[in-house]
Design a protein around this motif. Structure first.
Motif, PDB file in Angstrom:
ATOM      1  N   PRO A   1      11.945 -45.493  -6.222  1.00  0.00           N
ATOM      2  CA  PRO A   1      10.631 -45.690  -6.852  1.00  0.00           C
ATOM      3  C   PRO A   1       9.664 -44.554  -6.504  1.00  0.00           C
ATOM      4  CG  PRO A   1      11.033 -47.343  -5.158  1.00  0.00           C
ATOM      5  CD  PRO A   1      12.278 -46.540  -5.276  1.00  0.00           C
ATOM      6  N   LEU A   2       8.720 -44.301  -7.405  1.00  0.00           N
ATOM      7  CA  LEU A   2       7.718 -43.271  -7.157  1.00  0.00           C
ATOM      8  C   LEU A   2       6.932 -43.545  -5.876  1.00  0.00           C
ATOM      9  CD1 LEU A   2       6.280 -42.513 -10.706  1.00  0.00           C
ATOM     10  CD2 LEU A   2       7.348 -40.891  -9.164  1.00  0.00           C
ATOM     11  N   SER A   3       6.803 -44.802  -5.509  1.00  0.00           N
ATOM     12  CA  SER A   3       6.066 -45.154  -4.294  1.00  0.00           C
ATOM     13  C   SER A   3       6.800 -44.694  -3.028  1.00  0.00           C
ATOM     14  CB  SER A   3       5.834 -46.662  -4.243  1.00  0.00           C
ATOM     15  OG  SER A   3       7.074 -47.350  -4.251  1.00  0.00           O
ATOM     16  N   ALA A   4       8.067 -44.275  -3.133  1.00  0.00           N
ATOM     17  CA  ALA A   4       8.823 -43.815  -1.966  1.00  0.00           C
ATOM     18  C   ALA A   4       8.262 -42.527  -1.386  1.00  0.00           C
ATOM     19  CB  ALA A   4      10.294 -43.619  -2.343  1.00  0.00           C
ATOM     20  N   ILE A   5       7.478 -41.791  -2.167  1.00  0.00           N
ATOM     21  CA  ILE A   5       6.929 -40.529  -1.676  1.00  0.00           C
ATOM     22  C   ILE A   5       5.500 -40.680  -1.152  1.00  0.00           C
ATOM     23  CG2 ILE A   5       8.387 -39.159  -3.184  1.00  0.00           C
ATOM     24  CD1 ILE A   5       5.932 -38.713  -4.979  1.00  0.00           C
ATOM     25  N   ASP A   6       4.970 -41.898  -1.169  1.00  0.00           N
ATOM     26  CA  ASP A   6       3.580 -42.121  -0.757  1.00  0.00           C
ATOM     27  C   ASP A   6       3.295 -41.675   0.673  1.00  0.00           C
ATOM     28  OD1 ASP A   6       2.899 -43.075  -3.211  1.00  0.00           O
ATOM     29  OD2 ASP A   6       2.982 -45.187  -2.648  1.00  0.00           O
ATOM     30  N   GLY A   7       4.167 -41.935   1.611  1.00  0.00           N
ATOM     31  CA  GLY A   7       3.910 -41.623   3.013  1.00  0.00           C
ATOM     32  C   GLY A   7       4.355 -40.238   3.442  1.00  0.00           C
ATOM     33  N   LEU A   8       4.872 -39.445   2.532  1.00  0.00           N
ATOM     34  CA  LEU A   8       5.382 -38.116   2.886  1.00  0.00           C
ATOM     35  C   LEU A   8       4.273 -37.081   2.924  1.00  0.00           C
ATOM     36  CD1 LEU A   8       8.601 -38.001   0.676  1.00  0.00           C
ATOM     37  CD2 LEU A   8       8.429 -38.605   3.080  1.00  0.00           C
ATOM     38  N   ARG A   9       4.457 -36.065   3.755  1.00  0.00           N
ATOM     39  CA  ARG A   9       3.536 -34.931   3.810  1.00  0.00           C
ATOM     40  C   ARG A   9       4.242 -33.729   3.203  1.00  0.00           C
ATOM     41  NH1 ARG A   9      -0.980 -35.285   7.386  1.00  0.00           N
ATOM     42  NH2 ARG A   9      -0.980 -37.313   8.389  1.00  0.00           N
ATOM     43  N   PHE A  10       3.520 -32.994   2.389  1.00  0.00           N
ATOM     44  CA  PHE A  10       4.094 -31.869   1.671  1.00  0.00           C
ATOM     45  C   PHE A  10       3.356 -30.585   2.009  1.00  0.00           C
ATOM     46  CE2 PHE A  10       4.753 -35.672  -0.885  1.00  0.00           C
ATOM     47  CZ  PHE A  10       6.109 -35.614  -1.128  1.00  0.00           C
ATOM     48  N   GLU A  11       4.079 -29.465   1.952  1.00  0.00           N
ATOM     49  CA  GLU A  11       3.471 -28.157   2.188  1.00  0.00           C
ATOM     50  C   GLU A  11       2.802 -27.621   0.931  1.00  0.00           C
ATOM     51  OE1 GLU A  11       6.292 -25.382   3.736  1.00  0.00           O
ATOM     52  OE2 GLU A  11       7.107 -26.834   5.146  1.00  0.00           O
ATOM     53  N   HIS A  12       3.224 -28.095  -0.218  1.00  0.00           N
ATOM     54  CA  HIS A  12       2.733 -27.598  -1.505  1.00  0.00           C
ATOM     55  C   HIS A  12       2.004 -28.715  -2.246  1.00  0.00           C
ATOM     56  CE1 HIS A  12       5.129 -23.965  -1.047  1.00  0.00           C
ATOM     57  NE2 HIS A  12       6.143 -24.717  -0.686  1.00  0.00           N
ATOM     58  N   PRO A  13       1.249 -28.367  -3.286  1.00  0.00           N
ATOM     59  CA  PRO A  13       0.639 -29.406  -4.117  1.00  0.00           C
ATOM     60  C   PRO A  13       1.728 -30.277  -4.746  1.00  0.00           C
ATOM     61  CG  PRO A  13      -0.212 -27.227  -4.702  1.00  0.00           C
ATOM     62  CD  PRO A  13       0.893 -27.025  -3.730  1.00  0.00           C
ATOM     63  N   VAL A  14       1.438 -31.559  -4.887  1.00  0.00           N
ATOM     64  CA  VAL A  14       2.420 -32.516  -5.406  1.00  0.00           C
ATOM     65  C   VAL A  14       1.761 -33.387  -6.458  1.00  0.00           C
ATOM     66  CG1 VAL A  14       3.890 -34.476  -4.796  1.00  0.00           C
ATOM     67  CG2 VAL A  14       3.623 -32.603  -3.199  1.00  0.00           C
ATOM     68  N   ARG A  15       2.550 -33.781  -7.463  1.00  0.00           N
ATOM     69  CA  ARG A  15       2.073 -34.810  -8.382  1.00  0.00           C
ATOM     70  C   ARG A  15       3.226 -35.729  -8.757  1.00  0.00           C
ATOM     71  NH1 ARG A  15       0.542 -31.554 -13.970  1.00  0.00           N
ATOM     72  NH2 ARG A  15       2.578 -30.603 -14.258  1.00  0.00           N
ATOM     73  N   ALA A  16       2.910 -37.009  -8.738  1.00  0.00           N
ATOM     74  CA  ALA A  16       3.841 -38.038  -9.195  1.00  0.00           C
ATOM     75  C   ALA A  16       3.448 -38.369 -10.625  1.00  0.00           C
ATOM     76  CB  ALA A  16       3.754 -39.266  -8.303  1.00  0.00           C
ATOM     77  N   ILE A  17       4.394 -38.283 -11.535  1.00  0.00           N
ATOM     78  CA  ILE A  17       4.098 -38.449 -12.954  1.00  0.00           C
ATOM     79  C   ILE A  17       4.786 -39.721 -13.460  1.00  0.00           C
ATOM     80  CG2 ILE A  17       4.217 -37.356 -15.211  1.00  0.00           C
ATOM     81  CD1 ILE A  17       4.689 -34.683 -13.664  1.00  0.00           C
ATOM     82  N   PRO A  18       4.042 -40.827 -13.604  1.00  0.00           N
ATOM     83  CA  PRO A  18       4.636 -42.037 -14.174  1.00  0.00           C
ATOM     84  C   PRO A  18       5.016 -41.821 -15.639  1.00  0.00           C
ATOM     85  CG  PRO A  18       2.582 -42.518 -13.037  1.00  0.00           C
ATOM     86  CD  PRO A  18       2.680 -41.039 -13.159  1.00  0.00           C
ATOM     87  N   HIS A  19       5.849 -42.700 -16.140  1.00  0.00           N
ATOM     88  CA  HIS A  19       6.324 -42.618 -17.529  1.00  0.00           C
ATOM     89  C   HIS A  19       5.139 -42.633 -18.507  1.00  0.00           C
ATOM     90  CE1 HIS A  19       9.051 -43.096 -20.857  1.00  0.00           C
ATOM     91  NE2 HIS A  19       8.360 -44.138 -21.281  1.00  0.00           N
ATOM     92  N   ASN A  20       5.182 -41.756 -19.501  1.00  0.00           N
ATOM     93  CA  ASN A  20       4.169 -41.628 -20.561  1.00  0.00           C
ATOM     94  C   ASN A  20       2.775 -41.289 -20.038  1.00  0.00           C
ATOM     95  OD1 ASN A  20       5.815 -41.913 -22.756  1.00  0.00           O
ATOM     96  ND2 ASN A  20       5.472 -44.116 -22.957  1.00  0.00           N
ATOM     97  N   SER A  21       2.692 -40.623 -18.904  1.00  0.00           N
ATOM     98  CA  SER A  21       1.390 -40.213 -18.380  1.00  0.00           C
ATOM     99  C   SER A  21       0.974 -38.876 -18.973  1.00  0.00           C
ATOM    100  CB  SER A  21       1.442 -40.063 -16.866  1.00  0.00           C
ATOM    101  OG  SER A  21       1.611 -41.310 -16.271  1.00  0.00           O
ATOM    102  N   ALA A  22      -0.318 -38.698 -19.105  1.00  0.00           N
ATOM    103  CA  ALA A  22      -0.852 -37.412 -19.550  1.00  0.00           C
ATOM    104  C   ALA A  22      -0.945 -36.498 -18.338  1.00  0.00           C
ATOM    105  CB  ALA A  22      -2.226 -37.607 -20.166  1.00  0.00           C
TER     106      ALA A  22
END
Length: 98
Positions: free
Chosen positions: A51-72
């Motif tokens: 699930p997309l929520s699996a990345i909620d607690g992660l820290r990233f070195e780069h900008p990140v975006r989670a894109i749900p289905h049919n999102s703009a």
């Protein structure tokens, strides 16, 4: 073709097929082009199907975006940005830079 010729051809084919199989079992990781993987998407491929929520607690070195289905989303291309694409059920279907 004489019997020895047939045996030689069969032996050559067996030897070549053995070489082909050995080259495929060298490893499971594919070669990644460092220029197209600036954001490190290859390191997050294990999240596919989760699930997309699996990345909620992660820290990233780069900008990140989670894109749900049919999102703009914006169409700007940023090789340093890590994208997680979701499907209808909210599971990650693609992890890529851009």
């Amino acid at each position: 073709m004489q019997p020895y010729g047939k045996i030689a051809v069969i032996a050559a084919l067996v030897a070549l097929s053995g070489c082909q199989a050995a080259s495929k079992t060298g490893g499971t990781s594919a070669t990644v082009d460092p220029e197209s993987d600036r954001c490190g998407a290859s390191e997050y491929q294990q999240y596919l199907g989760k699930p997309l929520s699996a990345i909620d607690g992660l820290r990233f070195e780069h900008p990140v975006r989670a894109i749900p289905h049919n999102s703009a989303v914006t169409m700007d291309f940023n090789l340093n940005r890590l994208n997680f694409m979701g499907d209808v059920q909210g599971n990650i279907t693609r992890v890529y830079c851009g």
